[in-house]
Write a protein that holds these residues in place. Structure first.
Motif, PDB file in Angstrom:
ATOM      1  N   LEU A 130       0.606  -1.559  -0.291  1.00  0.00           N
ATOM      2  CA  LEU A 130       0.136  -0.002   0.139  1.00  0.00           C
ATOM      3  C   LEU A 130       0.750   1.305   0.451  1.00  0.00           C
ATOM      4  O   LEU A 130       1.994   1.362   1.038  1.00  0.00           O
ATOM      5  CB  LEU A 130      -0.647  -0.068   1.682  1.00  0.00           C
ATOM      6  N   THR A 131       0.947   1.902  -1.119  1.00  0.00           N
ATOM      7  CA  THR A 131       1.801   2.842  -0.978  1.00  0.00           C
ATOM      8  C   THR A 131       0.730   4.001  -0.818  1.00  0.00           C
ATOM      9  O   THR A 131       2.208   5.273  -0.511  1.00  0.00           O
ATOM     10  CB  THR A 131       2.469   2.702  -2.679  1.00  0.00           C
ATOM     11  N   THR A 132      -0.102   4.901  -0.868  1.00  0.00           N
ATOM     12  CA  THR A 132      -0.190   5.538  -0.491  1.00  0.00           C
ATOM     13  C   THR A 132      -1.668   5.588   0.724  1.00  0.00           C
ATOM     14  O   THR A 132      -1.804   4.820   1.078  1.00  0.00           O
ATOM     15  CB  THR A 132      -1.417   6.687  -1.366  1.00  0.00           C
ATOM     16  N   PRO A 133      -1.969   6.471   1.580  1.00  0.00           N
ATOM     17  CA  PRO A 133      -2.990   6.390   2.811  1.00  0.00           C
ATOM     18  C   PRO A 133      -3.807   5.975   1.665  1.00  0.00           C
ATOM     19  O   PRO A 133      -4.657   6.724   0.781  1.00  0.00           O
ATOM     20  CB  PRO A 133      -2.810   7.293   3.429  1.00  0.00           C
ATOM     21  N   ALA A 134      -5.092   5.089   2.419  1.00  0.00           N
ATOM     22  CA  ALA A 134      -6.229   4.854   2.219  1.00  0.00           C
ATOM     23  C   ALA A 134      -7.265   3.742   3.222  1.00  0.00           C
ATOM     24  O   ALA A 134      -6.707   3.113   3.919  1.00  0.00           O
ATOM     25  CB  ALA A 134      -6.075   3.896   1.060  1.00  0.00           C
ATOM     26  N   ASP A 135      -8.558   4.200   2.595  1.00  0.00           N
ATOM     27  CA  ASP A 135      -9.365   3.460   4.059  1.00  0.00           C
ATOM     28  C   ASP A 135      -9.303   2.286   3.557  1.00  0.00           C
ATOM     29  O   ASP A 135      -9.603   1.263   2.102  1.00  0.00           O
ATOM     30  CB  ASP A 135     -10.968   4.105   3.050  1.00  0.00           C
ATOM     31  N   CYS A 136      -9.331   0.753   4.458  1.00  0.00           N
ATOM     32  CA  CYS A 136      -9.267  -0.038   4.202  1.00  0.00           C
ATOM     33  C   CYS A 136      -9.893  -1.339   4.902  1.00  0.00           C
ATOM     34  O   CYS A 136     -10.233  -0.483   6.450  1.00  0.00           O
ATOM     35  CB  CYS A 136      -8.046  -0.759   4.500  1.00  0.00           C
ATOM     36  N   LYS A 137     -10.872  -2.132   4.403  1.00  0.00           N
ATOM     37  CA  LYS A 137     -11.245  -3.535   5.676  1.00  0.00           C
ATOM     38  C   LYS A 137     -10.199  -4.047   5.720  1.00  0.00           C
ATOM     39  O   LYS A 137     -10.830  -4.782   4.384  1.00  0.00           O
ATOM     40  CB  LYS A 137     -12.838  -3.570   5.067  1.00  0.00           C
ATOM     41  N   LEU A 138      -9.994  -5.549   6.514  1.00  0.00           N
ATOM     42  CA  LEU A 138      -9.132  -6.749   6.328  1.00  0.00           C
ATOM     43  C   LEU A 138     -10.440  -7.030   6.595  1.00  0.00           C
ATOM     44  O   LEU A 138     -10.892  -7.563   7.797  1.00  0.00           O
ATOM     45  CB  LEU A 138      -7.594  -6.524   6.791  1.00  0.00           C
ATOM     46  N   HIS A 139     -10.697  -9.107   6.068  1.00  0.00           N
ATOM     47  CA  HIS A 139     -11.723  -9.452   6.203  1.00  0.00           C
ATOM     48  C   HIS A 139     -10.984 -11.040   5.966  1.00  0.00           C
ATOM     49  O   HIS A 139     -10.085 -11.171   4.909  1.00  0.00           O
ATOM     50  CB  HIS A 139     -12.597  -9.422   5.735  1.00  0.00           C
ATOM     51  N   ASN A 140     -11.518 -12.025   7.195  1.00  0.00           N
ATOM     52  CA  ASN A 140     -10.462 -13.108   7.164  1.00  0.00           C
ATOM     53  C   ASN A 140     -12.153 -13.852   6.436  1.00  0.00           C
ATOM     54  O   ASN A 140     -12.801 -14.654   7.901  1.00  0.00           O
ATOM     55  CB  ASN A 140     -10.020 -13.865   8.231  1.00  0.00           C
ATOM     56  N   PRO A 141     -11.704 -14.692   4.926  1.00  0.00           N
ATOM     57  CA  PRO A 141     -12.752 -14.906   5.563  1.00  0.00           C
ATOM     58  C   PRO A 141     -13.002 -15.989   5.306  1.00  0.00           C
ATOM     59  O   PRO A 141     -14.680 -17.390   5.597  1.00  0.00           O
ATOM     60  CB  PRO A 141     -13.096 -14.440   3.499  1.00  0.00           C
ATOM     61  N   ASP A 142     -11.951 -17.234   6.117  1.00  0.00           N
ATOM     62  CA  ASP A 142     -12.509 -18.917   6.360  1.00  0.00           C
ATOM     63  C   ASP A 142     -13.026 -19.171   7.285  1.00  0.00           C
ATOM     64  O   ASP A 142     -13.545 -18.402   8.317  1.00  0.00           O
ATOM     65  CB  ASP A 142     -11.317 -19.320   6.767  1.00  0.00           C
ATOM     66  N   HIS A 143     -14.062 -19.799   7.425  1.00  0.00           N
ATOM     67  CA  HIS A 143     -14.632 -20.536   8.438  1.00  0.00           C
ATOM     68  C   HIS A 143     -14.236 -20.376   9.733  1.00  0.00           C
ATOM     69  O   HIS A 143     -14.896 -20.838  10.866  1.00  0.00           O
ATOM     70  CB  HIS A 143     -16.115 -21.239   7.937  1.00  0.00           C
ATOM     71  N   GLN A 144     -13.204 -21.457   9.643  1.00  0.00           N
ATOM     72  CA  GLN A 144     -12.334 -22.209  10.859  1.00  0.00           C
ATOM     73  C   GLN A 144     -11.078 -21.872  11.354  1.00  0.00           C
ATOM     74  O   GLN A 144     -11.208 -21.847  12.248  1.00  0.00           O
ATOM     75  CB  GLN A 144     -12.477 -23.576  10.323  1.00  0.00           C
ATOM     76  N   LEU A 145     -10.252 -21.056  10.200  1.00  0.00           N
ATOM     77  CA  LEU A 145      -9.370 -20.917  10.579  1.00  0.00           C
ATOM     78  C   LEU A 145      -8.450 -19.062  10.435  1.00  0.00           C
ATOM     79  O   LEU A 145      -9.166 -18.604  10.271  1.00  0.00           O
ATOM     80  CB  LEU A 145      -8.347 -21.183   9.164  1.00  0.00           C
ATOM     81  N   PRO A 146      -7.738 -18.517  11.748  1.00  0.00           N
ATOM     82  CA  PRO A 146      -7.701 -17.712  11.960  1.00  0.00           C
ATOM     83  C   PRO A 146      -6.606 -17.155  10.580  1.00  0.00           C
ATOM     84  O   PRO A 146      -6.107 -18.265   9.567  1.00  0.00           O
ATOM     85  CB  PRO A 146      -6.256 -17.819  12.741  1.00  0.00           C
ATOM     86  N   CYS A 147      -6.536 -16.059  10.032  1.00  0.00           N
ATOM     87  CA  CYS A 147      -4.841 -15.719   9.244  1.00  0.00           C
ATOM     88  C   CYS A 147      -4.545 -14.937   9.494  1.00  0.00           C
ATOM     89  O   CYS A 147      -5.004 -13.667  11.105  1.00  0.00           O
ATOM     90  CB  CYS A 147      -6.550 -14.993   8.195  1.00  0.00           C
ATOM     91  N   VAL A 148      -3.038 -14.655   9.486  1.00  0.00           N
ATOM     92  CA  VAL A 148      -1.260 -13.825  10.210  1.00  0.00           C
ATOM     93  C   VAL A 148      -0.448 -13.809   8.938  1.00  0.00           C
ATOM     94  O   VAL A 148      -0.973 -14.198   7.732  1.00  0.00           O
ATOM     95  CB  VAL A 148      -0.768 -15.558  10.288  1.00  0.00           C
TER      96      VAL A 148
END
Length: 196
Positions: free
Chosen positions: A168-186
């Protein structure tokens, strides 16, 4: 129990540093509330250590104060460990947003440039970070270590799988979502602060 005690110590240190930053600017609680969009009551609770703030609230507060979350966490770490040049696994500070369950580890040594942060998002969880939270950065790179991550940047949607990275090279509104139903994302985030 030890992990809970360490989190309480870090929360208390964050409270102390936020109060110190506000006072160094000569601001009242009301002024910080106006600049950050966080209520006076919540700021008072955070500064007293009576409430563990969410990532969104912390982001708004540090942005209004002109610092980054990583700088705040690095200073908290430095106050607990003097002259840290090496970041051993057992010394790395972590913090959990109790509302969202998202955990954040400061993995780079205090004062490192660029800084490295590890984030874990539980299954099906998501969070929003406004562009203003990143305006003090030279950009950032996200590298997904495990799981899946959907990132919406303004109106564009990007899907990342394990091993993928995005810059991400410039500031922007971001929504981060883990779509997995069981596992975390790291994932790992690398970034540096702008020099003023």
């Amino acid at each position: 129990m030890v992990e809970h005690a360490e989190t309480q110590v870090l929360d208390a240190e964050i409270a102390r540093l936020l109060l110190k930053q506000r006072k160094s600017k000569g601001w009242t609680v009301a002024e910080l509330a106006e600049y950050s969009g966080v209520s006076q009551a919540m700021i008072s609770k955070v500064e007293r250590g009576a409430s563990s703030p969410s990532a969104a609230i912390l982001g708004r507060l540090v942005n209004a104060l002109g610092i980054t979350l990583s700088k705040l966490f690095a200073e908290a770490e430095l106050s607990q460990n003097t002259n840290v040049l090496l970041s051993k696994k057992q010394q790395q500070q972590h913090w959990t947003d109790n509302q969202l369950g998202i955990t954040r580890w400061s993995i780079s040594p205090a004062g490192a440039n660029p800084e490295l942060v590890k984030i874990e998002i539980p299954a099906l969880s998501e969070f929003f970070m406004p562009a203003s939270a990143y305006e003090h950065l030279n950009g950032q790179t996200i590298w997904l270590l495990s799981g899946q991550l959907d990132i919406q940047i303004d109106t564009q949607l990007f899907h990342l799988e394990t091993g993928d990275s995005i810059a991400l090279t410039t500031p922007a509104d971001c929504k981060l979502h883990n779509p997995d139903h069981q596992l975390p994302c790291v994932y790992i985030v690398a970034f540096s602060q702008k020099k003023f």
